[in-house]
Design a protein around this motif. Structure first.
Motif, PDB file in Angstrom:
ATOM      1  N   LYS A  50      13.613   5.120  -6.646  1.00  0.00           N
ATOM      2  CA  LYS A  50      12.662   5.066  -7.775  1.00  0.00           C
ATOM      3  C   LYS A  50      12.192   6.475  -8.153  1.00  0.00           C
ATOM      4  O   LYS A  50      11.913   7.294  -7.267  1.00  0.00           O
ATOM      5  N   SER A 213       8.992   5.756   4.890  1.00  0.00           N
ATOM      6  CA  SER A 213       9.188   7.096   5.465  1.00  0.00           C
ATOM      7  C   SER A 213       8.288   7.371   6.666  1.00  0.00           C
ATOM      8  O   SER A 213       8.711   7.982   7.641  1.00  0.00           O
ATOM      9  N   THR A 231      10.726   9.084   0.361  1.00  0.00           N
ATOM     10  CA  THR A 231      10.314  10.478   0.509  1.00  0.00           C
ATOM     11  C   THR A 231      11.099  11.252   1.575  1.00  0.00           C
ATOM     12  O   THR A 231      11.489  12.392   1.354  1.00  0.00           O
TER      13      THR A 231
HETATM   14  C1  LIG Z   1       8.263   3.521  -2.709  1.00  0.00           C
HETATM   15  C2  LIG Z   1       8.519   2.434  -1.748  1.00  0.00           C
HETATM   16  C3  LIG Z   1       9.104   2.694  -0.492  1.00  0.00           C
HETATM   17  C4  LIG Z   1       9.465   4.091  -0.015  1.00  0.00           C
HETATM   18  O1  LIG Z   1       8.319   4.803   0.327  1.00  0.00           O
HETATM   19  P1  LIG Z   1       8.419   6.231   1.063  1.00  0.00           P
HETATM   20  O2  LIG Z   1       7.107   6.364   1.740  1.00  0.00           O
HETATM   21  O3  LIG Z   1       8.648   7.236  -0.003  1.00  0.00           O
HETATM   22  O4  LIG Z   1       9.553   6.160   2.009  1.00  0.00           O
HETATM   23  C5  LIG Z   1       9.362   1.616   0.335  1.00  0.00           C
HETATM   24  N1  LIG Z   1       9.054   0.347  -0.026  1.00  0.00           N
HETATM   25  C6  LIG Z   1       8.489   0.065  -1.220  1.00  0.00           C
HETATM   26  C7  LIG Z   1       8.187  -1.346  -1.551  1.00  0.00           C
HETATM   27  C8  LIG Z   1       8.203   1.085  -2.113  1.00  0.00           C
HETATM   28  O5  LIG Z   1       7.633   0.781  -3.291  1.00  0.00           O
END
Ligand SMILES: *Cc1c(COP(=O)(O)O)cnc(C)c1O
Length: 246
Positions: A50, A213, A231
């Motif tokens: 995303k 992450s 991330t």
């Molecule tokens: C954005 C998102 C992630 C990833 O998050 P990070 O902390 O960047 O790894 C995982 N699961 C969902 C549902 C998200 O919206």
């Protein structure tokens, strides 16, 4: 004359940096698996793409990553449906919806995604079944559980999960293969991961999508079969995009 730096100089799109981060995350997944005697092959890494620029996604694919997660249907359509990267559902790519799904976008989601992780209410089960029949395509499904009962967060409440699983499967003939959760940001995640694992076991479901992450190793030690990492693979997103909102 070379006055501008190449696009690959940006940390989030530099192929070498992306390949390095992917290797680090894979190594940590393997280590967490070893801690609890699990085969690393039993954990699928979903790269959460995303908000990432096309160059970053292309670099991640070139580094060998094949499973991607998106949290918005429209955004995912823009970058995955246009043929630039090959159609999801093809032999070598899997696209997973990890953000909340509105019923008016169900048909588009069914057409695009291989897995939808955010089934959380009966009305959505009904529209998913209708859309699958209409499109002749049935994405695999996970049910999102709001393990922290947070009012602003999507997901079925833990107490209502069993009934929703049964309704989705028996009433609507859907294939529910597991559960997904996003623990509250301000609490230790482990009790939430344990709760999700227990709910899955009680209901005979084998897939557990949990861990991001900051906590994917903990999630693996609690039984995660799918971790959703953004991330740590791509670098920081814009601040307004760091949290998935309903
Ligand atoms: C954005 C998102 C992630 C990833 O998050 P990070 O902390 O960047 O790894 C995982 N699961 C969902 C549902 C998200 O919206």
């Amino acid at each position: 004359m070379t006055s501008s730096s190449p696009a690959s100089a940006s940390p989030s799109t530099d192929p070498a940096a992306i390949s390095d981060r992917l290797a680090v995350v894979r190594a940590r997944i393997a280590e967490a698996c070893r801690d609890v005697g699990r085969d690393p092959e039993t954990v699928v890494l979903t790269a959460v793409s995303k908000t990432q620029p096309p160059e970053a996604i292309a670099a991640m694919r070139a580094a060998g990553q094949r499973v991607f997660g998106e949290n918005r249907v429209r955004e995912a359509q823009g970058r995955w449906a246009e043929g630039l990267y090959g159609r999801p559902g093809g032999a070598e790519l899997e696209l997973r919806l990890i953000g909340p799904l509105q019923t008016n976008k169900t048909e588009d989601a069914v057409a695009l995604f291989d897995v939808i992780e955010t089934l959380d209410r009966e009305k959505l089960a009904r529209t998913l079944a209708e859309a699958a029949a209409k499109r002749g395509r049935s994405p695999r499904l996970l049910i999102q559980v709001n393990t922290g009962a947070e009012p602003q967060k999507a997901g079925v409440l833990p107490d209502a999960a069993e009934a929703l699983i049964a309704t989705a499967q028996k009433t609507y003939g859907l294939t529910v293969e597991g559960l997904m959760c996003i623990p509250p940001a301000d609490e230790p995640p482990e009790p939430h991961f344990r709760l999700l694992a227990r709910l899955a076991e009680d209901n005979g479901l084998s897939v557990l999508s949990m861990g991001m992450s900051g906590d994917y190793e903990t999630a693996i030690r609690c039984g995660a079969t799918h971790v959703r990492v953004g991330t740590a693979l791509f670098g920081e997103r814009k601040p307004s995009e760091t949290v998935s909102r309903p």
